[in-house]
Motif scaffolding. Structure first.
Motif, PDB file in Angstrom:
ATOM      1  N   LEU A 187       0.803  -1.227  -0.062  1.00 23.17           N
ATOM      2  CA  LEU A 187       0.025   0.031  -0.079  1.00 23.17           C
ATOM      3  C   LEU A 187       0.649   1.061  -0.082  1.00 23.17           C
ATOM      4  N   LEU A 188       1.974   1.092   0.978  1.00 21.05           N
ATOM      5  CA  LEU A 188       2.848   2.434   0.729  1.00 21.05           C
ATOM      6  C   LEU A 188       3.632   2.559  -0.436  1.00 21.05           C
ATOM      7  N   ALA A 189       4.053   1.821  -1.023  1.00 22.92           N
ATOM      8  CA  ALA A 189       4.679   1.702  -2.037  1.00 22.92           C
ATOM      9  C   ALA A 189       3.698   2.270  -3.580  1.00 22.92           C
ATOM     10  N   LEU A 190       2.491   1.672  -3.698  1.00 23.58           N
ATOM     11  CA  LEU A 190       1.528   2.221  -4.385  1.00 23.58           C
ATOM     12  C   LEU A 190       1.123   3.573  -4.102  1.00 23.58           C
ATOM     13  N   TRP A 191       0.718   4.013  -3.009  1.00 19.97           N
ATOM     14  CA  TRP A 191       0.450   5.639  -2.615  1.00 19.97           C
ATOM     15  C   TRP A 191       1.668   6.346  -2.803  1.00 19.97           C
ATOM     16  N   LEU A 192       2.878   6.020  -2.564  1.00 26.18           N
ATOM     17  CA  LEU A 192       3.968   7.051  -2.866  1.00 26.18           C
ATOM     18  C   LEU A 192       4.469   6.970  -4.111  1.00 26.18           C
ATOM     19  N   GLY A 193       4.077   5.666  -4.778  1.00 28.63           N
ATOM     20  CA  GLY A 193       4.429   5.692  -6.390  1.00 28.63           C
ATOM     21  C   GLY A 193       5.897   5.609  -6.368  1.00 28.63           C
ATOM     22  N   GLU A 194       6.634   5.112  -5.343  1.00 30.06           N
ATOM     23  CA  GLU A 194       8.394   4.627  -5.603  1.00 30.06           C
ATOM     24  C   GLU A 194       8.494   3.377  -4.755  1.00 30.06           C
ATOM     25  N   SER A 195       9.726   3.057  -4.873  1.00 30.68           N
ATOM     26  CA  SER A 195      10.307   1.758  -4.129  1.00 30.68           C
ATOM     27  C   SER A 195       9.519   0.459  -4.794  1.00 30.68           C
ATOM     28  N   GLY A 196       9.126   0.702  -6.014  1.00 33.06           N
ATOM     29  CA  GLY A 196       8.577  -0.608  -6.715  1.00 33.06           C
ATOM     30  C   GLY A 196       9.806  -1.668  -6.735  1.00 33.06           C
TER      31      GLY A 196
END
Length: 245
Positions: free
Chosen positions: A113-122
Motif C-alpha cells: 500500500l505504501l509503495a503504491l501510494w508513494l509511487g516509488e520503491s517498486g
C-alpha cells in the motif's frame, strides 16, 4: 489513486472468484485445499512476474531502491495486494495461522500500500515479493504431500531440503544484501526502510522455526538409520550358521 483502488478491488474479486471455483471443483477436499491451490497459483505467478521485473525489465533493486514505480511493478503489487487481503481474511475467519504469519501478511499489505501510494520503491518491493514467494510453491507441495499420504517418501525429503536451502539462501542470505542496500541508499523513505527491517526480522523468526524443524527431522532420520543398521547387523549375526567341521 481511484484507478489503483479499482484495480486492487478487481484483483481481490479475481482471487475470491478463483477460490470459489476451486471450492466448487474440489467440494470433497475441504476449504483449505482450495485456499492452498490459490496460494500455490499466486506464488508461481508472482515469482515469474517479479523475476521478469528484476532480472529482465529492471531497474535492478540492489542499485535502484526508492526508484519510481514502473507500470509492471504496479501490476505485480496490485495482484499481490488483492491476494494478501483475501488470504488474510481467510486465515482470520478459519483461524488457521498464528501471529507470526498474520504479522507477515499485515506487513506485506502495508508495504505494498505504501509503495503504491508513494509511487516509488517498486524495485525493492518486487524483490521482496520474489524472495517471499519463491519458497511458497514448495511449502504448498509439502502440505499436499501430507494430505495425500505421500510425505514420508523421497519426494517429501526433496521438497523439505529445497525449501530449507531456498529459504536460508534467498530470504536470509540475499535478503540481508537487499536490506543493506536499502538502508545504505538515501533514496528510499524512512518508513520503507523500517518496513524492510520488519520483514527481515520476520524472516529470521521463520528461519529459527525452520531450523528447529530441520534438526528434528534429520535427527529422527538418523536414529531410524542407526536402528535399521543395528537390526540388519543383528540379523546377520543371528542368522549366520557356524562352520561345521
Amino acid at each position: 489513486m481511484t484507478s489503483l483502488t479499482l484495480e486492487v478491488a478487481c484483483s481481490l474479486i479475481g482471487w475470491i472468484a478463483l477460490y470459489a471455483s476451486f471450492c466448487h471443483l474440489n467440494a470433497r477436499r475441504g476449504y483449505e485445499w482450495s485456499c492452498r491451490l490459490v496460494t500455490l497459483l499466486h506464488g508461481i505467478l508472482i515469482v515469474c512476474l517479479t523475476a521478469y521485473i528484476g532480472f529482465i525489465e529492471g531497474p535492478w533493486p540492489f542499485t535502484s531502491p526508492g526508484s519510481e514505480n514502473t507500470p509492471l511493478q504496479v501490476q505485480a503489487m496490485v495482484l499481490s495486494l488483492g491476494y494478501f487481503i483475501f488470504d488474510m481474511c481467510w486465515c482470520i475467519y478459519f483461524q488457521t495461522e498464528g501471529g507470526v504469519m498474520l504479522a507477515h501478511h499485515t506487513f506485506s499489505i502495508l508495504g505494498i500500500l505504501l509503495a503504491l501510494w508513494l509511487g516509488e520503491s517498486g524495485p525493492e518491493v518486487s524483490a521482496v515479493l520474489f524472495g517471499s514467494e519463491i519458497t511458497n510453491p514448495l511449502l504448498q507441495a509439502r502440505w499436499f504431500l501430507r494430505k495425500t499420504g505421500r510425505y514420508d517418501s523421497l519426494a517429501g525429503d526433496v521438497v523439505d531440503l529445497l525449501f530449507v536451502l531456498l529459504f536460508a539462501g534467498v530470504r536470509i542470505g540475499v535478503g540481508a544484501c537487499m536490506l543493506g542496500c536499502e538502508l545504505a541508499s538515501p533514496r528510499p523513505r524512512l518508513v520503507i526502510k523500517v518496513g524492510g527491517v520488519a520483514m527481515y526480522v520476520l524472516s529470521w523468526i521463520f528461519m529459527v522455526d525452520i531450523g528447529r524443524f530441520a534438526y528434528r527431522k534429520s535427527s529422527a532420520k538418523y536414529r531410524r538409520w542407526r536402528a535399521s543398521r543395528s537390526g540388519a547387523a543383528g540379523a546377520d549375526t543371528n542368522g549366520h550358521a557356524g562352520k561345521v567341521d
